[in-house]
Design an enzyme around this catalytic site. Structure first.
Site: not given
Ligand code: NAD
Ligand code: TYD
Length: 341
Positions: A132-134, A160, A164
Site C-alpha cells: 500500500t502507499d500508506e 496498519y 504492511k
Molecule cells: P479486505 O480486508 O477486503 O480482504 C482481506 C482478505 O484477506 C479477506 O478475504 C480475509 O478473509 C483475508 N485474510 C485476512 N487474514 C487472513 C489470514 N490470516 N489468512 C488468510 N486470509 C486472510 O482487504 P482488501 O481491501 O481487499 O485489501 C487486499 C490487500 O490490498 C491487502 O493486503 C491491503 O493491505 C492491500 N491494499 C488495499 C488497498 C485498499 O484500498 N483497500 C489499497 C492498497 C493496498
Molecule cells: P478508509 O476507507 O478507511 O481508507 P484509509 O484510511 O486506508 O485511507 O478511509 C478513507 C478516508 O476517509 C480516511 O481519510 C478516513 C476517512 N473516513 C471518514 O471520514 N469516515 C468514515 O466513516 C471512514 C470509514 C473513513
C-alpha cells in the site's frame, strides 16, 4: 500453463482479481487461500465455483503446516499475497492482530517459498506482495507538488501501515538474503464492487441509501488518491508476469479528492441531501494526504488506468444500488454462512 496461489481472494481486491484472471487466463490455474475472517465474504467469489481452472481452500496464511503442505502439493509457479488485516480504524483498536496477520502471515508464505527453493523440485517463479502507499506515511495538504515515488523512505503512521511496511521489509530481506524472486506493488485507495462496508465509500453509500448520518472524520479535508480496483488488478497482473524481479512498483489513480468531495459526489448521484453529512472526532494519527507517482510502472510495463474517477464512481455506486442484498447479508451477518465447505 502456470499455477497461481491467490491469498485473501475472498476480500475486496482479491475477489475482483480472481474474477479478472480466472476468466482472462483459462489456461492457468488459480488456487484461492482465504481464512474467511470478518472481511472475507464467500459471496464475492461464489460465482467462480465450477470453473475448471479455479479452486477455493479455507485456511490461514499463518498456519505453517497447512501452508507448507499446500505448497508441496500444488507446486505453485506464482504466489500473490492479498491476505491482510486492512482497516486502519481496526488497527488502532487491535494493533497486535495486524502485526500477526500482516507480518507473520507474510513470513509464513515467504518461508514456504524458501522451502520450495531449497527442495529444488519446483521453485516458485515469483512471489508478489500486494502492499500500500500508506507505507510512505503522509504528505502535507499544502504541497500538491509532492508525490510518493518508489524512492520515498518508509515512514508509517498507523499500526496498519506499520504492519504492511514490516511485511514489505521482510519480503525485501528474503529477496536479498535467500535470493527469492519477489516483486512488491504499492497502490493508493481502491474503490469498486465488493468493498467491505467499513471503508469510506461503501460506508457512505450504504448509509446514504438508508438516510442515515454519514460520519466524516475531522474536517473532511484529508486527501486520498482514488483508483478503481480493476485498474489496480491489471497493474498487479502486469507486474507479476512482466515486472523485474526484486522491484517495487507504485500504482496510483491520478484522482486526488478530499473526503468531503468523495462524500458529496456520492450524495449527488444518489439524490440525497448534504445534510446527512455529520462531522465526527478525527481518527488518531490521521494521515493527511496520499498521492502516488506511478511513472515507473507506466514507462516500464505500459500500465495505465481505464477508469477516471467520475466514470468509475458512477459504475461503483450503481453496483451498490443494484446489489443491496450483498450489503444486507453483511449487516445481518448472514454472509458468514455463505461458505458451506
Ligand atoms: P479486505 O480486508 O477486503 O480482504 C482481506 C482478505 O484477506 C479477506 O478475504 C480475509 O478473509 C483475508 N485474510 C485476512 N487474514 C487472513 C489470514 N490470516 N489468512 C488468510 N486470509 C486472510 O482487504 P482488501 O481491501 O481487499 O485489501 C487486499 C490487500 O490490498 C491487502 O493486503 C491491503 O493491505 C492491500 N491494499 C488495499 C488497498 C485498499 O484500498 N483497500 C489499497 C492498497 C493496498
Ligand atoms: P478508509 O476507507 O478507511 O481508507 P484509509 O484510511 O486506508 O485511507 O478511509 C478513507 C478516508 O476517509 C480516511 O481519510 C478516513 C476517512 N473516513 C471518514 O471520514 N469516515 C468514515 O466513516 C471512514 C470509514 C473513513
Amino acid at each position: 500453463m502456470s499455477k497461481f496461489l491467490i491469498t485473501g481472494g475472498a476480500g475486496f481486491i482479491g475477489s475482483n482479481y480472481l474474477h479478472y484472471v480466472v476468466n482472462k487466463y483459462p489456461e492457468d490455474n488459480f488456487v484461492c487461500l482465504d481464512a474467511l475472517t470478518y472481511a472475507g465474504n464467500y459471496n464475492n467469489i461464489k460465482s467462480l465455483e465450477g470453473k475448471t481452472n479455479y479452486k477455493f481452500i479455507k485456511g490461514d496464511i499463518r498456519d505453517k503446516e497447512l501452508v507448507f503442505d499446500l505448497f508441496k502439493e500444488e507446486e505453485f509457479d506464482y504466489v500473490i499475497n492479498f491476505a491482510a488485516e486492512s482497516h486502519v480504524d481496526n488497527s488502532i483498536k487491535n494493533p497486535n492482530l495486524f502485526a500477526d496477520t500482516n507480518i507473520l502471515g507474510t513470513m509464513t508464505l515467504l518461508n514456504a517459498v524458501k522451502m520450495m527453493k531449497n527442495e529444488g523440485n519446483h521453485p516458485v517463479k515469483r512471489y508478489h506482495q500486494v502492499s500500500t502507499d500508506e507505507v510512505y506515511g503522509d504528505l502535507p495538504l499544502d504541497r500538491p507538488d509532492l508525490l510518493f515515488t518508489e524512492e520515498n523512505p518508509i515512514h508509517t503512521s498507523s499500526p496498519y501501515s506499520a504492519s504492511k511496511a514490516g511485511a514489505d521489509l521482510q519480503v525485501l530481506a528474503y529477496a536479498r538474503t535467500f535470493k527469492l524472486p519477489i516483486t512488491i506493488s504499492r497502490c493508493s485507495n481502491n474503490y469498486g464492487a465488493y468493498q467491505f462496508p467499513e471503508k469510506l465509500i461503501p460506508v457512505v453509500i450504504s448509509k446514504a441509501l438508508n438516510d442515515e448520518p454519514i460520519p466524516v472524520y475531522g474536517k473532511g479535508d484529508n486527501v486520498r488518491d482514488w483508483i478503481h480496483v480493476h485498474d489496480h488488478n491489471v497493474g498487479v497482473d502486469l507486474i507479476v508476469r512482466n515486472g523485474r524481479e526484486g522491484e517495487i512498483y507504485n500504482l496510483g489513480g491520478h484522482s486526488e479528492r478530499t473526503n468531503l468531495e468523495v462524500v458529496k459526489t456520492i450524495l449527488k448521484q444518489l439524490g440525497k441531501p448534504e445534510s446527512l453529512i455529520t462531522f465526527v472526532s478525527d481518527r488518531p494519527g490521521h494521515d493527511r494526504r496520499y498521492a502516488i507517482d506511478s511513472t515507473k510502472v507506466e514507462e516500464e510495463l505500459g500500465w495505465d488506468r481505464t477508469y477516471d474517477f467520475d466514470s468509475g464512481m458512477k459504475e461503483t455506486i450503481d453496483w451498490y444500488i443494484n446489489n443491496q442484498d450483498w450489503i444486507d447479508d453483511i449487516k445481518s451477518g448472514e454472509y458468514k454462512n455463505s461458505y458451506k465447505g
